[in-house]
Design a protein around this motif. Structure first.
Motif, PDB file in Angstrom:
ATOM      1  N   PHE A  53      -8.061  11.300 -11.290  1.00  0.00           N
ATOM      2  CA  PHE A  53      -8.304   9.863 -11.091  1.00  0.00           C
ATOM      3  C   PHE A  53      -7.145   9.171 -10.400  1.00  0.00           C
ATOM      4  O   PHE A  53      -7.362   8.243  -9.620  1.00  0.00           O
ATOM      5  CB  PHE A  53      -8.650   9.205 -12.430  1.00  0.00           C
ATOM      6  CG  PHE A  53     -10.082   9.419 -12.785  1.00  0.00           C
ATOM      7  CD1 PHE A  53     -11.051   8.622 -12.226  1.00  0.00           C
ATOM      8  CD2 PHE A  53     -10.452  10.456 -13.615  1.00  0.00           C
ATOM      9  CE1 PHE A  53     -12.381   8.846 -12.518  1.00  0.00           C
ATOM     10  CE2 PHE A  53     -11.781  10.687 -13.897  1.00  0.00           C
ATOM     11  CZ  PHE A  53     -12.748   9.879 -13.355  1.00  0.00           C
ATOM     12  N   THR A  54      -5.916   9.617 -10.630  1.00  0.00           N
ATOM     13  CA  THR A  54      -4.828   9.041  -9.826  1.00  0.00           C
ATOM     14  C   THR A  54      -4.973   9.432  -8.366  1.00  0.00           C
ATOM     15  O   THR A  54      -4.609   8.656  -7.474  1.00  0.00           O
ATOM     16  CB  THR A  54      -3.463   9.501 -10.355  1.00  0.00           C
ATOM     17  OG1 THR A  54      -3.496  10.896 -10.533  1.00  0.00           O
ATOM     18  CG2 THR A  54      -3.113   8.812 -11.645  1.00  0.00           C
ATOM     19  N   LEU A  55      -5.532  10.640  -8.125  1.00  0.00           N
ATOM     20  CA  LEU A  55      -5.750  11.037  -6.725  1.00  0.00           C
ATOM     21  C   LEU A  55      -6.790  10.127  -6.065  1.00  0.00           C
ATOM     22  O   LEU A  55      -6.613   9.692  -4.924  1.00  0.00           O
ATOM     23  CB  LEU A  55      -6.198  12.491  -6.668  1.00  0.00           C
ATOM     24  CG  LEU A  55      -6.356  13.077  -5.274  1.00  0.00           C
ATOM     25  CD1 LEU A  55      -5.037  13.028  -4.550  1.00  0.00           C
ATOM     26  CD2 LEU A  55      -6.850  14.489  -5.335  1.00  0.00           C
ATOM     27  N   VAL A  56      -7.873   9.821  -6.781  1.00  0.00           N
ATOM     28  CA  VAL A  56      -8.861   8.883  -6.240  1.00  0.00           C
ATOM     29  C   VAL A  56      -8.197   7.551  -5.928  1.00  0.00           C
ATOM     30  O   VAL A  56      -8.393   6.970  -4.851  1.00  0.00           O
ATOM     31  CB  VAL A  56     -10.008   8.648  -7.245  1.00  0.00           C
ATOM     32  CG1 VAL A  56     -10.976   7.636  -6.695  1.00  0.00           C
ATOM     33  CG2 VAL A  56     -10.716   9.924  -7.539  1.00  0.00           C
ATOM     34  N   ALA A  57      -7.378   7.075  -6.880  1.00  0.00           N
ATOM     35  CA  ALA A  57      -6.724   5.790  -6.662  1.00  0.00           C
ATOM     36  C   ALA A  57      -5.770   5.857  -5.481  1.00  0.00           C
ATOM     37  O   ALA A  57      -5.555   4.858  -4.798  1.00  0.00           O
ATOM     38  CB  ALA A  57      -5.971   5.370  -7.922  1.00  0.00           C
TER      39      ALA A  57
ATOM     40  N   VAL B 191       3.565   6.032  -5.427  1.00  0.00           N
ATOM     41  CA  VAL B 191       3.595   6.110  -6.895  1.00  0.00           C
ATOM     42  C   VAL B 191       2.420   6.941  -7.401  1.00  0.00           C
ATOM     43  O   VAL B 191       2.571   7.817  -8.266  1.00  0.00           O
ATOM     44  CB  VAL B 191       3.578   4.691  -7.499  1.00  0.00           C
ATOM     45  CG1 VAL B 191       3.287   4.748  -8.988  1.00  0.00           C
ATOM     46  CG2 VAL B 191       4.910   4.008  -7.269  1.00  0.00           C
ATOM     47  N   LEU B 192       1.232   6.694  -6.827  1.00  0.00           N
ATOM     48  CA  LEU B 192       0.052   7.414  -7.305  1.00  0.00           C
ATOM     49  C   LEU B 192       0.118   8.888  -6.939  1.00  0.00           C
ATOM     50  O   LEU B 192      -0.325   9.743  -7.710  1.00  0.00           O
ATOM     51  CB  LEU B 192      -1.205   6.762  -6.729  1.00  0.00           C
ATOM     52  CG  LEU B 192      -1.528   5.412  -7.368  1.00  0.00           C
ATOM     53  CD1 LEU B 192      -2.590   4.696  -6.591  1.00  0.00           C
ATOM     54  CD2 LEU B 192      -1.952   5.599  -8.797  1.00  0.00           C
ATOM     55  N   ALA B 193       0.701   9.198  -5.759  1.00  0.00           N
ATOM     56  CA  ALA B 193       0.837  10.608  -5.390  1.00  0.00           C
ATOM     57  C   ALA B 193       1.801  11.312  -6.335  1.00  0.00           C
ATOM     58  O   ALA B 193       1.544  12.447  -6.774  1.00  0.00           O
ATOM     59  CB  ALA B 193       1.324  10.722  -3.945  1.00  0.00           C
TER      60      ALA B 193
ATOM     61  N   ILE C  72       5.682  15.107  -1.223  1.00  0.00           N
ATOM     62  CA  ILE C  72       5.199  15.053  -2.610  1.00  0.00           C
ATOM     63  C   ILE C  72       4.101  16.089  -2.814  1.00  0.00           C
ATOM     64  O   ILE C  72       4.081  16.833  -3.803  1.00  0.00           O
ATOM     65  CB  ILE C  72       4.703  13.637  -2.937  1.00  0.00           C
ATOM     66  CG1 ILE C  72       5.861  12.650  -2.940  1.00  0.00           C
ATOM     67  CG2 ILE C  72       4.021  13.601  -4.283  1.00  0.00           C
ATOM     68  CD1 ILE C  72       5.422  11.214  -3.008  1.00  0.00           C
ATOM     69  N   GLY C  73       3.178  16.160  -1.844  1.00  0.00           N
ATOM     70  CA  GLY C  73       2.100  17.141  -1.946  1.00  0.00           C
ATOM     71  C   GLY C  73       2.623  18.561  -1.923  1.00  0.00           C
ATOM     72  O   GLY C  73       2.151  19.418  -2.683  1.00  0.00           O
ATOM     73  N   ALA C  74       3.613  18.822  -1.068  1.00  0.00           N
ATOM     74  CA  ALA C  74       4.171  20.177  -0.991  1.00  0.00           C
ATOM     75  C   ALA C  74       4.840  20.550  -2.305  1.00  0.00           C
ATOM     76  O   ALA C  74       4.697  21.680  -2.799  1.00  0.00           O
ATOM     77  CB  ALA C  74       5.177  20.263   0.156  1.00  0.00           C
TER      78      ALA C  74
ATOM     79  N   CYS D  77       0.832  -1.208   0.000  1.00  0.00           N
ATOM     80  CA  CYS D  77       0.000   0.000   0.000  1.00  0.00           C
ATOM     81  C   CYS D  77       0.859   1.248   0.000  1.00  0.00           C
ATOM     82  O   CYS D  77       0.535   2.236  -0.677  1.00  0.00           O
ATOM     83  CB  CYS D  77      -0.917  -0.007   1.212  1.00  0.00           C
ATOM     84  SG  CYS D  77      -2.241  -1.178   1.069  1.00  0.00           S
ATOM     85  N   ALA D  78       1.977   1.226   0.731  1.00  0.00           N
ATOM     86  CA  ALA D  78       2.843   2.405   0.778  1.00  0.00           C
ATOM     87  C   ALA D  78       3.431   2.680  -0.596  1.00  0.00           C
ATOM     88  O   ALA D  78       3.409   3.828  -1.071  1.00  0.00           O
ATOM     89  CB  ALA D  78       3.952   2.189   1.806  1.00  0.00           C
ATOM     90  N   ALA D  79       3.927   1.637  -1.257  1.00  0.00           N
ATOM     91  CA  ALA D  79       4.511   1.833  -2.587  1.00  0.00           C
ATOM     92  C   ALA D  79       3.463   2.367  -3.549  1.00  0.00           C
ATOM     93  O   ALA D  79       3.706   3.322  -4.304  1.00  0.00           O
ATOM     94  CB  ALA D  79       5.091   0.514  -3.094  1.00  0.00           C
ATOM     95  N   LEU D  80       2.277   1.762  -3.496  1.00  0.00           N
ATOM     96  CA  LEU D  80       1.198   2.185  -4.389  1.00  0.00           C
ATOM     97  C   LEU D  80       0.819   3.644  -4.131  1.00  0.00           C
ATOM     98  O   LEU D  80       0.667   4.445  -5.076  1.00  0.00           O
ATOM     99  CB  LEU D  80      -0.011   1.278  -4.160  1.00  0.00           C
ATOM    100  CG  LEU D  80      -1.024   1.141  -5.278  1.00  0.00           C
ATOM    101  CD1 LEU D  80      -0.337   0.621  -6.517  1.00  0.00           C
ATOM    102  CD2 LEU D  80      -2.119   0.195  -4.854  1.00  0.00           C
TER     103      LEU D  80
END
Lengths: 197, 119
Positions: free
Chosen positions: A33-37, A17-19, B26-28, A11-14
């Motif tokens: 949509f990447t933010l939703v994911a 990557v998505l962030a 990352i957000g910042a 979950c951390a890696a995912l």
């Protein structure tokens, strides 16, 4: 390595990557949509931390309500000028990257330097006689505390509700204040965004 | 090295805090560099989520296993997170409404088009 470790790593890696994708893709719809994911692996980590109610709230409010808002606004304003035309400002990007990296390094230093797992043992409400003794024992041998075992029946709606609406020491005032804030925000959003009232 | 990692416990308070710090950074970075106001708001949501992760991690690892405390102390962190999620929803609503108003004025959501206050 047990199941929770593997789940946490995945979950951390995912999530990371998505962030990164969210802040780096050009298209606003793809970013949405990447933010939703990204919210889903974080919700899974909430679950692993046995904050079950918060995991559900996370998916409902973030992945549901907030993202619907974002996609609606994207549809409304239909940004025809993509960011592809934006002039590169490598200096500012570098400065921002350095700022983010410095923040991360400082936090890493703080987290790894100060033994977070150790010092909560002394914060437990020990009887008056034992306080000095436990403090001395900690100074003598700060044993590496084992990772706290999180029991499964924690953070469900029942526990959160009991904490929120306890008659004597609950968070009822805060709850009401937040509800007034949301009401004001909803009315304010309508007033701001509506063309003619 | 891999076998040593396999023996170690990965799901600890420290590692969860590190993940949250990474997400916050990352957000910042996104808030500072993006030109599209929409994606700036999205990066802001990432930062808020990282903060929520910190609160839940501390609550879960340090408080939940201690029945000696009363329930407000043990679930306080999770109640905080509920309040933060509510405030984040309000913030997103008002922020997007402001964005729509700005778009009506300038036909753009580019941050460079909103520099009228710059001297």
């Amino acid at each position: 390595m047990d199941f929770l470790d593997v789940l946490f790593l995945g979950c951390a890696a995912l999530a990371v990557v998505l962030a990164v994708l969210t802040v780096s893709v050009r298209n606003a719809v793809t970013a949405a949509f990447t933010l939703v994911a990204m919210f889903f692996p974080v919700a899974a980590i909430f679950l692993a931390l046995s904050a079950t109610f918060l995991a559900v709230i996370q998916v409902l409010v973030y992945a549901g309500a907030i993202m619907v808002l974002f996609t609606f606004v994207i549809m409304m304003i239909n940004p025809r000028r993509e960011e592809a035309v934006e002039p590169k400002e490598p200096d500012f990007r570098l400065a921002a990257a350095v700022f983010a990296a410095l923040f991360f390094l400082a936090t890493t230093h703080a987290v790894t330097t100060y033994a977070l797992s150790d010092d909560y043992e002394t914060a437990a409400p020990a009887p008056a006689g034992e306080a000095g003794a436990s403090g001395g024992a900690k100074a003598a041998a700060p044993a590496p505390a084992p990772a706290a075992k999180v029991d499964g029946k924690w953070g469900g709606p029942k526990e959160i509700g009991e904490a929120l609406f306890n008659r004597d020491q609950g968070f009822t005032f805060q709850f009401e204040a937040v509800s007034v804030l949301i009401l004001v925000a909803a009315v304010g959003a309508v007033v701001l965004a509506k063309r003619r009232l | 090295m891999v076998s040593a990692m396999l023996l170690h416990q990965v799901f600890t308070l420290e590692n969860t805090l590190l993940l949250a710090a990474l997400l916050f950074s990352i957000g910042a970075y996104g808030v500072l560099t993006r030109r599209n106001l929409l994606t700036v708001l999205m990066s802001l949501e990432i930062m808020l989520n990282a903060v929520n992760l910190v609160l839940v991690a501390f609550n879960s690892f340090q408080w939940s296993a201690r029945p000696a405390f009363e329930i407000q102390a043990r679930t306080g962190g999770q109640v905080f997170v509920m309040m933060i999620i509510a405030v984040a929803a309000a913030e997103a609503a008002v922020g997007l409404a402001i964005l729509v108003t700005l778009f009506r004025k300038k036909q753009s959501v580019d941050t460079r088009d909103f520099q009228r206050l710059q001297g």
